[in-house]
Design a protein around this motif. Structure first.
Motif, PDB file in Angstrom:
ATOM      1  N   VAL A 136      76.022  34.387 -22.178  1.00  0.00           N
ATOM      2  CA  VAL A 136      74.971  34.036 -21.226  1.00  0.00           C
ATOM      3  C   VAL A 136      74.022  33.072 -21.916  1.00  0.00           C
ATOM      4  O   VAL A 136      73.452  33.384 -22.968  1.00  0.00           O
ATOM      5  CB  VAL A 136      74.208  35.287 -20.743  1.00  0.00           C
ATOM      6  CG1 VAL A 136      73.085  34.883 -19.785  1.00  0.00           C
ATOM      7  CG2 VAL A 136      75.164  36.260 -20.064  1.00  0.00           C
ATOM      8  N   LYS A 165      67.743  33.240 -26.468  1.00  0.00           N
ATOM      9  CA  LYS A 165      68.254  32.430 -25.367  1.00  0.00           C
ATOM     10  C   LYS A 165      69.713  32.772 -25.072  1.00  0.00           C
ATOM     11  O   LYS A 165      70.109  32.948 -23.922  1.00  0.00           O
ATOM     12  CB  LYS A 165      68.123  30.955 -25.714  1.00  0.00           C
ATOM     13  CG  LYS A 165      68.622  30.031 -24.607  1.00  0.00           C
ATOM     14  CD  LYS A 165      68.475  28.583 -25.010  1.00  0.00           C
ATOM     15  CE  LYS A 165      68.974  27.664 -23.919  1.00  0.00           C
ATOM     16  NZ  LYS A 165      68.897  26.245 -24.333  1.00  0.00           N
ATOM     17  N   GLY A 191      70.925  31.061 -20.601  1.00  0.00           N
ATOM     18  CA  GLY A 191      70.061  30.789 -19.461  1.00  0.00           C
ATOM     19  C   GLY A 191      70.727  31.240 -18.175  1.00  0.00           C
ATOM     20  O   GLY A 191      71.104  32.396 -18.024  1.00  0.00           O
ATOM     21  N   ASP A 192      70.934  30.285 -17.255  1.00  0.00           N
ATOM     22  CA  ASP A 192      71.582  30.637 -15.991  1.00  0.00           C
ATOM     23  C   ASP A 192      73.085  30.406 -16.022  1.00  0.00           C
ATOM     24  O   ASP A 192      73.764  30.532 -15.003  1.00  0.00           O
ATOM     25  CB  ASP A 192      70.956  29.851 -14.832  1.00  0.00           C
ATOM     26  CG  ASP A 192      71.089  28.342 -15.000  1.00  0.00           C
ATOM     27  OD1 ASP A 192      71.587  27.898 -16.058  1.00  0.00           O
ATOM     28  OD2 ASP A 192      70.702  27.603 -14.071  1.00  0.00           O
TER      29      ASP A 192
END
Length: 220
Positions: free
Chosen positions: A65, A10, A67-68
């Protein structure tokens, strides 16, 4: 807990093995027990400026980073991790100690580290001389370390602000490491920082974040 080859992680950390700013974030991720994918960026080759890798507008590492969410700047990243992943808190509950953590971390991030980043030293070497580069580094590290010795003398326990690891320790460990390993600074004038360096070297979260243990570190 870095991984160099698992694309399903993730969290992703864009890092350079010798970057002290990246080093701070690696410690923070390890300390909080967060797994992440290590994305190596070679600063010497200028990979941070290529279109495919320039996630940070100013072209520095680290970049996280999640996820978004795309974040740069080690301070911002660590504060984000503190808010989203509260396990193993980086800040004490005591207001005064919390303020000291911020103050000492800022001495490192604002008054010491920027004076020996790769781009700055390259500029001094090109515009002035290679000899001037080392004296510049020694001057700024020395000033900062003297200030830290004075600031922390009434707070230090096993670690910088007591017997628990907090934010300031994540900033101090890479800076002391760089002073000793990269710039061969005489630490005898900074007994508090030297004691902290020895304490950090015993902690797995700090050990595993060391530059020489990163996937992109030179083999020799």
């Amino acid at each position: 807990m870095a991984s160099g080859d698992d694309d399903n992680k993730k969290l992703q950390l864009y890092s350079y093995w010798r970057s002290s700013c990246s080093h701070r974030v690696r410690i923070g991720l390890n300390f909080k027990g967060l797994e992440y994918e290590y994305k190596a960026i070679n600063l010497v080759k200028g990979e941070q400026h290529t279109p495919g890798e320039k996630l940070n507008p100013i072209g520095y590492v680290p970049v996280l980073v999640d996820g978004d969410v795309v974040l740069s700047d080690s301070f911002a990243i660590l504060m984000y991790l503190e808010e989203k992943y509260p396990q193993h808190p980086l800040l004490p509950s005591d207001f005064k100690k919390k303020a000291i953590n911020y103050q000492a971390a800022n001495i490192v991030s604002s008054s010491i580290q920027p004076h020996h980043n790769l781009a700055g030293l390259k500029y001094i070497e090109e515009k002035i001389s290679a000899d001037e580069k080392l004296s510049w580094v020694e001057f700024h590290i020395g000033n900062g370390f003297a200030a830290l010795e004075e600031l922390l003398k009434d707070y230090t326990g096993k670690y910088a602000t007591g017997d628990e690891v907090y934010l300031v320790d994540l900033f101090l460990a890479p800076q002391i490491y760089a002073a000793i390993k990269r710039f061969n600074l005489d630490m005898s004038k900074y007994p508090i920082l030297l004691k902290l360096h020895e304490a950090y070297s015993e902690l797995p979260a700090f050990q595993n974040a060391m530059p020489e243990k990163q996937p992109d570190a030179p083999s020799s």
